[in-house]
Design an enzyme around this catalytic site. Structure first.
Site, mmCIF file in Angstrom:
data_model
loop_
_atom_site.group_PDB
_atom_site.id
_atom_site.type_symbol
_atom_site.label_atom_id
_atom_site.label_comp_id
_atom_site.label_asym_id
_atom_site.label_seq_id
_atom_site.Cartn_x
_atom_site.Cartn_y
_atom_site.Cartn_z
ATOM 1 N N GLU A 118 1.238 1.416 -23.155
ATOM 2 C CA GLU A 118 2.333 0.927 -23.997
ATOM 3 C C GLU A 118 2.514 1.847 -25.210
ATOM 4 O O GLU A 118 1.550 2.378 -25.777
ATOM 5 C CB GLU A 118 2.083 -0.523 -24.439
ATOM 6 C CG GLU A 118 3.363 -1.174 -24.946
ATOM 7 C CD GLU A 118 3.309 -2.702 -25.008
ATOM 8 O OE1 GLU A 118 2.232 -3.287 -24.832
ATOM 9 O OE2 GLU A 118 4.376 -3.303 -25.242
ATOM 10 N N ASP A 138 3.122 1.807 -28.303
ATOM 11 C CA ASP A 138 2.486 1.708 -29.622
ATOM 12 C C ASP A 138 1.132 2.429 -29.642
ATOM 13 O O ASP A 138 0.608 2.723 -30.712
ATOM 14 C CB ASP A 138 2.346 0.249 -30.080
ATOM 15 C CG ASP A 138 1.745 -0.660 -29.034
ATOM 16 O OD1 ASP A 138 1.864 -0.363 -27.830
ATOM 17 O OD2 ASP A 138 1.147 -1.686 -29.415
ATOM 18 N N TYR A 147 -1.571 -13.517 -32.556
ATOM 19 C CA TYR A 147 -1.551 -12.387 -31.622
ATOM 20 C C TYR A 147 -1.964 -12.849 -30.221
ATOM 21 O O TYR A 147 -1.311 -12.553 -29.218
ATOM 22 C CB TYR A 147 -2.513 -11.322 -32.148
ATOM 23 C CG TYR A 147 -2.587 -10.058 -31.355
ATOM 24 C CD1 TYR A 147 -1.853 -8.941 -31.742
ATOM 25 C CD2 TYR A 147 -3.408 -9.945 -30.249
ATOM 26 C CE1 TYR A 147 -1.931 -7.753 -31.027
ATOM 27 C CE2 TYR A 147 -3.498 -8.774 -29.532
ATOM 28 C CZ TYR A 147 -2.755 -7.677 -29.926
ATOM 29 O OH TYR A 147 -2.843 -6.518 -29.209
ATOM 30 N N HIS A 167 7.925 -6.395 -30.581
ATOM 31 C CA HIS A 167 8.640 -6.770 -29.360
ATOM 32 C C HIS A 167 8.844 -8.282 -29.232
ATOM 33 O O HIS A 167 8.467 -8.913 -28.274
ATOM 34 C CB HIS A 167 8.114 -6.084 -28.108
ATOM 35 C CG HIS A 167 6.690 -6.369 -27.676
ATOM 36 N ND1 HIS A 167 6.109 -7.594 -27.735
ATOM 37 C CD2 HIS A 167 5.768 -5.551 -27.122
ATOM 38 C CE1 HIS A 167 4.882 -7.522 -27.253
ATOM 39 N NE2 HIS A 167 4.650 -6.292 -26.878
ATOM 40 N N HIS A 174 -5.175 -2.714 -32.949
ATOM 41 C CA HIS A 174 -4.289 -3.349 -33.935
ATOM 42 C C HIS A 174 -5.148 -4.111 -34.945
ATOM 43 O O HIS A 174 -6.014 -4.899 -34.553
ATOM 44 C CB HIS A 174 -3.349 -4.364 -33.277
ATOM 45 C CG HIS A 174 -2.336 -3.760 -32.353
ATOM 46 N ND1 HIS A 174 -1.328 -2.931 -32.791
ATOM 47 C CD2 HIS A 174 -2.173 -3.882 -31.021
ATOM 48 C CE1 HIS A 174 -0.584 -2.565 -31.753
ATOM 49 N NE2 HIS A 174 -1.079 -3.112 -30.668
ATOM 50 N N ASP A 190 -5.709 -3.523 -27.057
ATOM 51 C CA ASP A 190 -4.968 -4.711 -27.503
ATOM 52 C C ASP A 190 -5.869 -5.935 -27.707
ATOM 53 O O ASP A 190 -5.621 -6.755 -28.609
ATOM 54 C CB ASP A 190 -3.887 -5.075 -26.475
ATOM 55 C CG ASP A 190 -2.607 -4.280 -26.681
ATOM 56 O OD1 ASP A 190 -2.383 -3.765 -27.790
ATOM 57 O OD2 ASP A 190 -1.826 -4.180 -25.718
ATOM 58 N N HIS A 217 -3.603 -5.332 -22.025
ATOM 59 C CA HIS A 217 -2.522 -6.286 -21.911
ATOM 60 C C HIS A 217 -1.574 -5.984 -20.745
ATOM 61 O O HIS A 217 -0.714 -6.803 -20.407
ATOM 62 C CB HIS A 217 -1.826 -6.276 -23.287
ATOM 63 C CG HIS A 217 -0.394 -6.521 -23.404
ATOM 64 N ND1 HIS A 217 0.490 -5.667 -23.980
ATOM 65 C CD2 HIS A 217 0.296 -7.620 -23.052
ATOM 66 C CE1 HIS A 217 1.678 -6.197 -23.991
ATOM 67 N NE2 HIS A 217 1.599 -7.365 -23.451
ATOM 68 N N HIS A 277 -4.338 2.532 -22.914
ATOM 69 C CA HIS A 277 -3.199 1.665 -22.558
ATOM 70 C C HIS A 277 -1.911 2.460 -22.727
ATOM 71 O O HIS A 277 -1.727 3.171 -23.724
ATOM 72 C CB HIS A 277 -3.240 0.449 -23.500
ATOM 73 C CG HIS A 277 -2.152 -0.559 -23.329
ATOM 74 N ND1 HIS A 277 -1.449 -0.749 -22.154
ATOM 75 C CD2 HIS A 277 -1.646 -1.475 -24.211
ATOM 76 C CE1 HIS A 277 -0.572 -1.718 -22.329
ATOM 77 N NE2 HIS A 277 -0.663 -2.170 -23.564
HETATM 78 FE FE1 FEO Z 1 0.194 -3.669 -25.156
HETATM 79 FE FE2 FEO Z 1 -0.472 -2.818 -28.463
HETATM 80 O O1 FEO Z 1 0.320 -2.701 -26.763
#
Ligand code: FEO
Length: 418
Positions: free
Chosen positions: A80, A82, A213, A24, A246, A163, A144, A78
């Protein structure tokens, strides 16, 4: 498929996205991963899922360990996509699974997927027993998104942090201590006088990606991060491992915790960034002379042309720099479009404890540097100096550029920030 185990009964069931090159908006030249974790006990829990395009791969990985239809709980740390993107697919198989998330998580998941799922909402301090293992939840709003939370495996002392503490880094390895670069060091053996090559591993790659990151995703939330780490201590959370969603799993959590404390506290080093764009090279000539003044003062400096350097790489450098100089030509009585775009991105990340200055050139009418100053000011940053040149810098202008570089270097040395 090889089963990847963090500890007894705790498995990594995520995926590696080798071809991820843009996340993103920021570049991910080393790819990335979406980490999901399967916890096997009397009850079975899946913590987070993966981007929807990889749902099949995640489910295949789970099938190597258990029949996914018997999963009891799916923890969604979370919303989001991903991390939640494969929830609809896994819930088609694990039809009795309960979805565990925060109240805001429930709201977000419902709005995103419109699923009539069996939710249980949790908050900090709530627990879920799986048998011998206990999940302990810690809400982590803005790390996040407002819905975010951490899940802590109490008995195993593993923090599943989603995250936070992540990095975008594709690798066949899963643990921090494995992802290092092998470098050969030549040395002379005193005893025998022989030249020998010693092997040594350096872990700069993973910390470099962790910094990028943090800078591009978490920098605006530094204050929250600092308090969250304090809260973890207050809650008595001991960490043998931090397993983010991640990148690599930290078997050495103190390294990334220390870095997060430094970054979130606004720690900087004696370094200046000169960031600019140019039309007919006048602003570039100014930038070069400013850099010369800084270098001659013995301070580290990096120069970035906004159309030749990827912006998220520059933002990574911003994280630890003490001073930032922004240079722009004037176009249509305004700052150059790339400078405007970059400032919008950078200032949205709310860098703190920086010293700012501006410079640039104009032809028939000014406005570029003024525009930068106004944009900085409207975000609460006041430049300590500002320098404008008409058309091309002459000798006197060059002296002013050099002096600006020296002034900034001097302030940086005395740790002055704004
Ligand atoms: Fe806030 Fe890895 O998504």
């Amino acid at each position: 498929m090889t089963k990847i185990q963090l500890t007894d009964g705790v498995y990594w069931v995520g995926v590696v996205d080798w071809n991820l090159r843009d996340f993103h908006g920021y570049t991910t030249p080393r790819g990335g991963t979406y980490n999901a974790y399967l916890i096997i006990d009397e009850k079975i829990a899946l913590v987070d899922t993966v981007k929807h395009t990889f749902a099949g791969e995640m489910i295949d990985r789970i099938k190597e360990i258990i029949d996914p239809s018997i999963i009891d709980y799916i923890v969604s740390n979370h919303v989001e996509a991903d991390h939640s993107g494969s929830l609809p697919e896994i819930l088609k198989i694990a039809t009795n699974a309960r979805v565990i998330c925060t109240e805001k998580g429930k709201e977000g998941l419902f709005r995103y997927y419109r699923g009539d799922w069996n939710f249980r909402t949790v908050k900090t301090g709530d627990e879920l027993s799986l048998g011998k293992k206990t999940l302990f939840f810690i809400t982590a709003p803005m790390l996040h998104w407002p819905d975010s939370m951490f899940t802590y495996l109490k008995e195993d002392q593993i923090l599943l942090s989603n995250d936070a503490f992540g990095q975008h880094l594709a690798s066949s390895f899963r643990f921090d201590e494995d992802v290092c670069s092998l470098i050969g060091l030549m040395s002379m053996s005193k005893k025998e006088g022989d030249l020998k090559v010693h092997q040594r591993y350096e872990c700069d790659t993973i910390m470099d990606e962790a910094a990028k990151y943090y800078a591009n995703i978490l920098m605006p939330f530094g204050g929250i991060i600092f308090k969250k780490i304090e809260e973890l201590k207050t809650l008595g959370i001991e960490m043998k491992m931090i397993a983010p969603s991640h990148g690599m799993i930290w078997k050495n959590p103190e390294k990334i915790i220390g870095a997060y404390l430094a970054w979130s506290g606004g720690t900087s080093k004696q370094k200046v960034l000169v960031i600019y764009d140019t039309m007919w090279n006048s602003t570039e000539i100014m930038a070069g002379e400013i850099v010369r003044g800084i270098v001659d003062s013995g301070v580290e400096v990096s120069l970035f042309h906004l159309r030749k350097t990827e912006w998220s790489e520059i933002v990574k450098e911003v994280l630890e720099a003490r001073a930032i100089l922004i240079g722009t030509p004037t176009l249509n009585n305004s700052m150059f479009p790339t400078v405007g775009g970059f400032l919008t991105y950078l200032l949205g990340l709310k860098p703190k404890n920086k010293l700012w200055a501006t410079f640039g050139s104009y032809g028939w009418a000014g406005g570029g540097v003024k525009g930068v100053n106004e944009k900085l000011s409207s975000s609460g940053y006041e430049p300590v100096d500002s320098l404008e040149v008409n058309f091309r810098p002459d000798e006197a202008d060059m002296a002013k550029c050099y002096a600006l570089g020296q002034k900034i270097a001097s302030l940086v040395k005395t740790n002055v920030t704004a």
